[in-house]
Enzyme design. Structure first.
Site, PDB file in Angstrom:
ATOM      1  N   HIS A 188       6.443  -6.893  10.556  1.00 52.58           N
ATOM      2  CA  HIS A 188       8.035  -6.390  10.832  1.00 52.58           C
ATOM      3  C   HIS A 188       8.914  -7.148  11.993  1.00 52.58           C
ATOM      4  O   HIS A 188       9.588  -7.642  12.346  1.00 52.58           O
ATOM      5  CB  HIS A 188       8.088  -4.855  11.201  1.00 52.58           C
ATOM      6  CG  HIS A 188       8.016  -4.687   9.712  1.00 52.58           C
ATOM      7  ND1 HIS A 188       7.716  -3.174  10.138  1.00 52.58           N
ATOM      8  CD2 HIS A 188       8.404  -4.768   8.504  1.00 52.58           C
ATOM      9  CE1 HIS A 188       7.430  -2.560   8.760  1.00 52.58           C
ATOM     10  NE2 HIS A 188       8.068  -4.324   7.901  1.00 52.58           N
ATOM     11  N   THR A 237       4.930  -1.204  18.866  1.00 52.24           N
ATOM     12  CA  THR A 237       3.950   0.146  17.697  1.00 52.24           C
ATOM     13  C   THR A 237       2.369  -0.622  17.402  1.00 52.24           C
ATOM     14  O   THR A 237       1.589   0.031  16.963  1.00 52.24           O
ATOM     15  CB  THR A 237       5.271  -0.179  16.808  1.00 52.24           C
ATOM     16  OG1 THR A 237       6.236   0.434  16.960  1.00 52.24           O
ATOM     17  CG2 THR A 237       4.179   1.064  15.353  1.00 52.24           C
ATOM     18  N   TRP A 259       1.167  -1.364   0.194  1.00 44.27           N
ATOM     19  CA  TRP A 259       0.126   0.059   0.090  1.00 44.27           C
ATOM     20  C   TRP A 259       1.469   0.880   0.573  1.00 44.27           C
ATOM     21  O   TRP A 259       1.867   1.358   0.603  1.00 44.27           O
ATOM     22  CB  TRP A 259      -0.906  -0.324   0.781  1.00 44.27           C
ATOM     23  CG  TRP A 259      -0.040   0.078   2.878  1.00 44.27           C
ATOM     24  CD1 TRP A 259      -0.149  -0.876   2.699  1.00 44.27           C
ATOM     25  CD2 TRP A 259      -0.067   0.635   3.348  1.00 44.27           C
ATOM     26  NE1 TRP A 259       1.000  -0.189   4.795  1.00 44.27           N
ATOM     27  CE2 TRP A 259       0.482   0.255   4.297  1.00 44.27           C
ATOM     28  CE3 TRP A 259       0.540   2.631   2.991  1.00 44.27           C
ATOM     29  CZ2 TRP A 259       1.199   1.681   5.594  1.00 44.27           C
ATOM     30  CZ3 TRP A 259       0.879   3.078   3.906  1.00 44.27           C
ATOM     31  CH2 TRP A 259       1.325   2.704   5.091  1.00 44.27           C
ATOM     32  N   HIS A 275       4.925   5.278   6.698  1.00 43.39           N
ATOM     33  CA  HIS A 275       4.344   5.379   8.353  1.00 43.39           C
ATOM     34  C   HIS A 275       3.781   6.765   8.078  1.00 43.39           C
ATOM     35  O   HIS A 275       2.917   7.550   8.355  1.00 43.39           O
ATOM     36  CB  HIS A 275       4.160   4.267   9.275  1.00 43.39           C
ATOM     37  CG  HIS A 275       4.188   3.217   8.851  1.00 43.39           C
ATOM     38  ND1 HIS A 275       5.010   2.286   9.917  1.00 43.39           N
ATOM     39  CD2 HIS A 275       3.912   2.025   7.582  1.00 43.39           C
ATOM     40  CE1 HIS A 275       4.933   1.258   9.114  1.00 43.39           C
ATOM     41  NE2 HIS A 275       4.459   1.168   7.661  1.00 43.39           N
ATOM     42  N   ASP A 297       1.982  -3.424   9.278  1.00 38.74           N
ATOM     43  CA  ASP A 297       3.067  -3.678   8.501  1.00 38.74           C
ATOM     44  C   ASP A 297       3.286  -4.209   9.912  1.00 38.74           C
ATOM     45  O   ASP A 297       5.006  -4.313  10.313  1.00 38.74           O
ATOM     46  CB  ASP A 297       3.574  -1.984   8.883  1.00 38.74           C
ATOM     47  CG  ASP A 297       3.480  -2.204   6.789  1.00 38.74           C
ATOM     48  OD1 ASP A 297       2.883  -3.206   5.994  1.00 38.74           O
ATOM     49  OD2 ASP A 297       3.702  -0.841   6.034  1.00 38.74           O
ATOM     50  N   GLU A 298       3.289  -3.279  11.635  1.00 36.50           N
ATOM     51  CA  GLU A 298       4.530  -3.342  12.356  1.00 36.50           C
ATOM     52  C   GLU A 298       4.427  -4.360  13.089  1.00 36.50           C
ATOM     53  O   GLU A 298       5.403  -5.314  13.491  1.00 36.50           O
ATOM     54  CB  GLU A 298       3.846  -2.070  13.328  1.00 36.50           C
ATOM     55  CG  GLU A 298       4.197  -0.662  12.696  1.00 36.50           C
ATOM     56  CD  GLU A 298       5.396   0.129  12.837  1.00 36.50           C
ATOM     57  OE1 GLU A 298       6.321  -1.214  12.769  1.00 36.50           O
ATOM     58  OE2 GLU A 298       5.017   1.088  12.368  1.00 36.50           O
ATOM     59  N   GLU A 336       8.797  -2.797  17.990  1.00 37.66           N
ATOM     60  CA  GLU A 336       7.749  -3.501  16.691  1.00 37.66           C
ATOM     61  C   GLU A 336       6.702  -4.141  17.581  1.00 37.66           C
ATOM     62  O   GLU A 336       5.292  -3.423  17.009  1.00 37.66           O
ATOM     63  CB  GLU A 336       8.774  -4.549  15.557  1.00 37.66           C
ATOM     64  CG  GLU A 336      10.031  -3.432  15.002  1.00 37.66           C
ATOM     65  CD  GLU A 336       8.901  -2.797  13.932  1.00 37.66           C
ATOM     66  OE1 GLU A 336       8.119  -2.186  13.903  1.00 37.66           O
ATOM     67  OE2 GLU A 336      10.046  -2.429  13.190  1.00 37.66           O
ATOM     68  N   GLU A 363       9.007   1.099   6.720  1.00 37.45           N
ATOM     69  CA  GLU A 363       8.501   2.039   7.260  1.00 37.45           C
ATOM     70  C   GLU A 363       8.456   3.709   7.419  1.00 37.45           C
ATOM     71  O   GLU A 363       7.254   4.426   7.721  1.00 37.45           O
ATOM     72  CB  GLU A 363       9.714   2.105   8.745  1.00 37.45           C
ATOM     73  CG  GLU A 363       9.276   0.929   9.446  1.00 37.45           C
ATOM     74  CD  GLU A 363       8.761   0.958  10.021  1.00 37.45           C
ATOM     75  OE1 GLU A 363       8.359   1.760  11.078  1.00 37.45           O
ATOM     76  OE2 GLU A 363       8.203  -0.222  11.085  1.00 37.45           O
ATOM     77  N   GLU A 365       6.621   8.140  14.041  1.00 34.67           N
ATOM     78  CA  GLU A 365       7.720   8.113  12.037  1.00 34.67           C
ATOM     79  C   GLU A 365       8.833   8.460  11.822  1.00 34.67           C
ATOM     80  O   GLU A 365       9.529   8.026  11.186  1.00 34.67           O
ATOM     81  CB  GLU A 365       6.100   7.454  11.898  1.00 34.67           C
ATOM     82  CG  GLU A 365       5.470   6.397  12.496  1.00 34.67           C
ATOM     83  CD  GLU A 365       5.827   5.195  12.456  1.00 34.67           C
ATOM     84  OE1 GLU A 365       6.528   4.754  11.919  1.00 34.67           O
ATOM     85  OE2 GLU A 365       5.054   4.215  12.903  1.00 34.67           O
TER      86      GLU A 365
END
Length: 398
Positions: A267, A234, A97, A181, A263-264, A231, A178, A140
């Protein structure tokens, strides 16, 4: 790495917040130019460069390169393993995305109407939520610091800036993922009209200039334990901002925070898998490293946050996040407990005497943190309201 909170040690002892601080921080970190006075023989309005424009708010005795050379070889031997087990947690760019997927399209005829709708939705969201969202976004946006930190780790750093090793590829691609974000949250906040973007931009510049002090000692054992914790933190924080956005009726913002949280989580999976491998290869050394990081307490990446006005900005931001339930002392204990279970710390055998002590320490730490937090909350007094420059100086309860 988004919202990473820190609290006063007497209230929430699980966070890194030294009790002894130097006096007001602003003279030591100020980026502002100094203007010659009219009585000075210097040329009026001449801009002078401060001798020390940035320095650390939380001062520790810093240790560097604590990993013995023979253990660095472990990471070199894991190159192929990392390629097959860690790089798979990256997404191809064309399948990722992008911020524009969630924002008004500036090329569209309906752009202004979309912006108007975004602004109308944001009007229903209270100031204290925006303080937390801004703090998350600023954290971020300090991404250059986090890539720099990863590239201090012996045995896994990107030696050239374009190294073909698996570790270097991961660091660069992780950074690229990252990066979206902060871009997304920054643009949303800009369009909302609810926040003072200039003050936010100054805070970002101060934070990147100040850096961070995670106390990972150029040591990849410590570094990957730290990133595993961060992570997860987050993921929890963005998940909670998504939940609250939904409760306030902004489903688009909830989607934005939720997609960042996903996403976090991905990760987190990669970093925890690295540490799991270290426990398989070197259980004693890894449990000692885990214990070491938890004794130091996880210092959050944005702990040097400053806006040019508030010398305790990060503590104030953290207190609001604690009150709203976005990221709390309970979350800290939950993350620790999650990692202890994920890495099967309680099942480790054949450890040295020090290793056994470290095992006992980390396995019993989360319940102790919770008990201390409960007692601290019972003693807590009514919190004051303080102004935040990010929202034009409006006051928010801590």
């Amino acid at each position: 790495m988004a919202s990473r909170m820190a609290f006063r040690p007497q209230a929430l002892p699980c966070f890194s917040c030294p009790s002894k601080r130097r006096n007001a921080r602003s003279p030591r970190v100020s980026m502002a130019s100094t203007v010659g006075s009219s009585s000075s023989s210097a040329v009026s309005n001449k801009v002078e460069t401060p001798k020390k424009p940035f320095s650390q708010q939380d001062v520790h005795s810093q240790v560097t390169h604590s990993l013995p050379p023979q253990k660095i070889e472990i990471f070199k031997s894991l190159e192929d393993w990392a390629e097959n087990n860690i790089l798979v947690h990256l997404k191809p760019v064309e399948k990722c995305w992008q911020p524009q997927d969630f924002l008004p399209d500036p090329s569209s005829e309906g752009f202004y109407e979309e912006v108007k709708e975004l602004r109308e939705r944001s009007k229903e969201i209270p100031d204290d939520y925006f303080v937390c969202l801004v703090g998350d976004m600023i954290t971020e946006e300090a991404l250059p610091t986090y890539q720099t930190m990863l590239n201090t780790l012996d045995g896994v750093r990107d030696e050239t800036g374009a190294s073909p090793t698996s570790w270097a590829i991961w660091t660069r691609a992780w950074t690229a993922e990252e990066n979206r974000h902060g871009d997304l949250l920054n643009k949303y906040l800009y369009l909302s009209g609810r926040v003072d973007m200039k003050q936010i931009e100054k805070t970002i510049q101060y934070l990147i200039g100040s850096g961070m002090d995670p106390r990972t000692e150029n040591n990849p054992y410590l570094g990957f334990i730290y990133t595993s914790f961060q992570e997860r933190a987050t993921f929890v924080s963005h998940g909670n901002t998504a939940r609250l956005a939904k409760e306030h009726g902004d489903l688009k913002l909830a989607q934005i925070c939720g997609i960042i949280a996903s996403d976090e989580k991905r990760h987190e999976t990669a970093y925890t898998k690295i540490v799991e491998k270290l426990f398989e290869i070197d259980p004693n050394g890894t449990v000692l490293a885990f214990s070491d990081m938890m004794k130091k307490k996880i210092s959050m990446p944005a702990h040097l946050m400053y806006d040019g006005r508030d010398d305790n900005l990060f503590g104030h931001f953290s207190a609001v996040a604690q009150r709203l339930g976005i990221y709390t002392a309970k979350d800290y204990a939950d993350i620790l407990e999650f990692l202890v279970t994920r890495w099967k710390i309680g099942d480790l055998t054949g450890l040295s005497g020090e290793g056994n002590k470290a095992q006992d320490f980390v396995c019993t730490l989360a319940p102790r943190i919770r008990r201390l937090e409960e007692r601290a909350q019972a003693r807590a007094k009514q919190a004051p309201a303080i102004p935040f420059s990010w929202i034009y100086g409006r006051e928010v309860l801590l």
